[in-house]
Design a protein around this motif. Structure first.
Motif, PDB file in Angstrom:
ATOM      1  N   GLU A 162      -3.167  17.432  -2.243  1.00  0.00           N
ATOM      2  CA  GLU A 162      -2.032  18.118  -1.645  1.00  0.00           C
ATOM      3  C   GLU A 162      -2.466  18.820  -0.356  1.00  0.00           C
ATOM      4  O   GLU A 162      -3.658  18.961  -0.075  1.00  0.00           O
ATOM      5  CB  GLU A 162      -1.452  19.136  -2.625  1.00  0.00           C
ATOM      6  N   LEU A 163      -1.489  19.251   0.413  1.00  0.00           N
ATOM      7  CA  LEU A 163      -1.761  19.879   1.702  1.00  0.00           C
ATOM      8  C   LEU A 163      -1.179  21.287   1.713  1.00  0.00           C
ATOM      9  O   LEU A 163       0.015  21.473   1.454  1.00  0.00           O
ATOM     10  CB  LEU A 163      -1.133  19.046   2.824  1.00  0.00           C
ATOM     11  N   MET A 196       0.831  -1.195   0.000  1.00  0.00           N
ATOM     12  CA  MET A 196       0.000   0.000   0.000  1.00  0.00           C
ATOM     13  C   MET A 196       0.869   1.250   0.000  1.00  0.00           C
ATOM     14  O   MET A 196       2.056   1.203   0.309  1.00  0.00           O
ATOM     15  CB  MET A 196      -0.916   0.009   1.215  1.00  0.00           C
ATOM     16  N   GLY A 197       0.264   2.380  -0.380  1.00  0.00           N
ATOM     17  CA  GLY A 197       0.972   3.631  -0.379  1.00  0.00           C
ATOM     18  C   GLY A 197       1.076   4.224   1.022  1.00  0.00           C
ATOM     19  O   GLY A 197       0.483   3.726   1.983  1.00  0.00           O
ATOM     20  N   LEU A 198       1.802   5.324   1.110  1.00  0.00           N
ATOM     21  CA  LEU A 198       2.060   5.952   2.396  1.00  0.00           C
ATOM     22  C   LEU A 198       1.493   7.361   2.491  1.00  0.00           C
ATOM     23  O   LEU A 198       1.179   7.839   3.580  1.00  0.00           O
ATOM     24  CB  LEU A 198       3.579   5.985   2.633  1.00  0.00           C
ATOM     25  N   TRP A 199       1.330   8.026   1.350  1.00  0.00           N
ATOM     26  CA  TRP A 199       0.996   9.443   1.361  1.00  0.00           C
ATOM     27  C   TRP A 199      -0.357   9.735   2.010  1.00  0.00           C
ATOM     28  O   TRP A 199      -0.498  10.728   2.731  1.00  0.00           O
ATOM     29  CB  TRP A 199       1.030  10.005  -0.044  1.00  0.00           C
ATOM     30  N   ASP A 200      -1.358   8.902   1.789  1.00  0.00           N
ATOM     31  CA  ASP A 200      -2.676   9.154   2.383  1.00  0.00           C
ATOM     32  C   ASP A 200      -2.580   9.233   3.904  1.00  0.00           C
ATOM     33  O   ASP A 200      -3.171  10.127   4.532  1.00  0.00           O
ATOM     34  CB  ASP A 200      -3.666   8.067   1.974  1.00  0.00           C
ATOM     35  N   ILE A 255       2.482  20.972   0.453  1.00  0.00           N
ATOM     36  CA  ILE A 255       3.137  19.682   0.653  1.00  0.00           C
ATOM     37  C   ILE A 255       2.492  18.645  -0.257  1.00  0.00           C
ATOM     38  O   ILE A 255       1.277  18.457  -0.228  1.00  0.00           O
ATOM     39  CB  ILE A 255       3.048  19.239   2.116  1.00  0.00           C
ATOM     40  N   VAL A 256       3.304  17.975  -1.050  1.00  0.00           N
ATOM     41  CA  VAL A 256       2.805  16.935  -1.956  1.00  0.00           C
ATOM     42  C   VAL A 256       3.517  15.631  -1.635  1.00  0.00           C
ATOM     43  O   VAL A 256       4.623  15.608  -1.098  1.00  0.00           O
ATOM     44  CB  VAL A 256       3.029  17.313  -3.437  1.00  0.00           C
ATOM     45  N   GLY A 257       2.871  14.540  -1.951  1.00  0.00           N
ATOM     46  CA  GLY A 257       3.470  13.230  -1.785  1.00  0.00           C
ATOM     47  C   GLY A 257       3.072  12.323  -2.932  1.00  0.00           C
ATOM     48  O   GLY A 257       1.925  12.346  -3.380  1.00  0.00           O
ATOM     49  N   VAL A 258       4.021  11.568  -3.439  1.00  0.00           N
ATOM     50  CA  VAL A 258       3.766  10.626  -4.531  1.00  0.00           C
ATOM     51  C   VAL A 258       4.264   9.255  -4.104  1.00  0.00           C
ATOM     52  O   VAL A 258       5.415   9.106  -3.681  1.00  0.00           O
ATOM     53  CB  VAL A 258       4.457  11.070  -5.829  1.00  0.00           C
ATOM     54  N   GLU A 291      -4.945  22.590   5.189  1.00  0.00           N
ATOM     55  CA  GLU A 291      -6.088  22.433   4.280  1.00  0.00           C
ATOM     56  C   GLU A 291      -5.696  21.506   3.140  1.00  0.00           C
ATOM     57  O   GLU A 291      -4.620  21.645   2.551  1.00  0.00           O
ATOM     58  CB  GLU A 291      -6.504  23.794   3.726  1.00  0.00           C
ATOM     59  N   VAL A 292      -6.562  20.547   2.830  1.00  0.00           N
ATOM     60  CA  VAL A 292      -6.322  19.608   1.741  1.00  0.00           C
ATOM     61  C   VAL A 292      -7.111  20.034   0.513  1.00  0.00           C
ATOM     62  O   VAL A 292      -8.280  20.417   0.612  1.00  0.00           O
ATOM     63  CB  VAL A 292      -6.725  18.174   2.142  1.00  0.00           C
ATOM     64  N   LYS A 293      -6.471  19.960  -0.643  1.00  0.00           N
ATOM     65  CA  LYS A 293      -7.164  20.271  -1.883  1.00  0.00           C
ATOM     66  C   LYS A 293      -6.480  19.542  -3.035  1.00  0.00           C
ATOM     67  O   LYS A 293      -5.317  19.151  -2.930  1.00  0.00           O
ATOM     68  CB  LYS A 293      -7.182  21.777  -2.143  1.00  0.00           C
ATOM     69  N   PRO A 294      -7.181  19.329  -4.153  1.00  0.00           N
ATOM     70  CA  PRO A 294      -6.561  18.652  -5.300  1.00  0.00           C
ATOM     71  C   PRO A 294      -5.521  19.532  -5.959  1.00  0.00           C
ATOM     72  O   PRO A 294      -5.697  20.745  -6.077  1.00  0.00           O
ATOM     73  CB  PRO A 294      -7.747  18.381  -6.234  1.00  0.00           C
TER      74      PRO A 294
END
Length: 295
Positions: free
Chosen positions: A159-160, A132-136, A176-179, A150-153
């Motif tokens: 992204e945060l 599984m991924g980690l970013w979520d 802050i982004v995560g992939v 705040e979270v938004k697309p």
């Protein structure tokens, strides 16, 4: 983690050797691949795939159309001319400064920061579970621990936006982004124009820069959320010297691979970054010890 013999050049050499032994089979595979790609392109046009300049709610095209990339991806860019930091390879872009983060006590390399104009991008690579991924999870932890977050697309999925209070009481807006990749997560912390203005030229440049990074997870066992081990920067020239390859041979290889235009760049550095661009570092925006200059 291997320092040498990577990117498309190695893959091209291996494919050429296989082609000598199975020329007809390779031709058939190539024809089939072309047909499949054409069909895929038609499907993508109809479905409207995500693009680095467009906001998307889910970032699920990594390794197919754009990155960040994994060294094992089929379409990974040729990163022979990238700067090797162990956990990941950084591309060259004119006008940037590179800062290396290190633990003051141990001098372990922990990450890097790219500064471009009035913007910066802090880059860290973490180990992630196989299944599984980690970013979520990381994003939810940051969100629950910061009331102003705040979270938004965004261009890399969800992204945060996080205002950070720095020394002197000044508030700095960060994005802050995560992939998620194969057993890794690459996190980018954007600040300056790249965090506040999605249409700014610096934002688009650093978004593209982050998408061009190539990650090398390695095979060592690591717990989820552990930083992937890094080492001091190794330039392409240093890798060539370690392989016994001269600069002239390297330039000839570049020309053979369609990179002859790189020789015309004025004051081209010896590798992606010169020593003047490796300057003092700042504290990280995440929890941890203070960091000091390593190069």
């Amino acid at each position: 983690m291997g320092l040498f013999g990577f990117g498309r050049k190695k893959r091209q050499r291996e494919e050429a050797e296989r082609a000598e032994n199975a020329e007809s089979d390779e031709a058939l595979k190539s024809a089939q691949s072309t047909a499949d790609n054409e069909d895929s392109a038609e499907d993508d046009e109809q479905s409207g795939p995500a693009h680095p300049d467009q906001a998307v709610s889910a970032y699920d095209r990594r390794g197919e159309e754009y990155g960040p990339w994994d060294t094992a991806d089929d379409d990974v860019p040729d990163y022979d001319d990238y700067l090797d930091l162990g956990a990941y390879y950084l591309p060259f872009m004119r006008g940037i400064e590179l800062r290396i983060k290190a633990n003051r006590a141990t001098h372990d390399i922990l990450g890097s920061t790219i500064t471009y104009g009035g913007s910066s991008l802090e880059i860290e690579a973490f180990a992630a579970p196989k299944s599984m991924g980690l970013w979520d999870d990381v994003r939810e932890d940051l969100l629950s621990g910061n009331e102003r977050a705040e979270v938004k697309p965004g261009v890399f999925g969800m992204e945060l936006n996080l205002p950070v209070v720095v020394k002197g009481g000044r508030v700095v807006n960060t994005r802050i982004v995560g992939v998620d990749g194969p057993r890794w997560m690459l996190r980018g912390i954007f600040s300056g124009n790249a965090a506040s203005d999605p249409d700014h030229a610096e934002t688009k440049a650093l978004n593209g820069y982050f998408a061009d990074i190539v990650v090398e997870r390695g095979e060592e066992p690591l717990a989820p959320r552990d930083l992937i081990p890094m080492h001091p920067p190794v330039s392409p020239a240093e890798r060539r010297a370690a392989n016994g390859e001269t600069n002239a041979e390297g330039d000839a290889a570049d020309e053979a691979n369609g990179k002859e235009h790189l020789k015309d760049i004025p004051d081209r550095p010896n590798g992606p970054f010169d020593s003047d661009q490796q300057t003092e570092v700042k504290t990280t925006l995440s929890r941890g010890p203070m960091f000091s200059e390593v190069r």
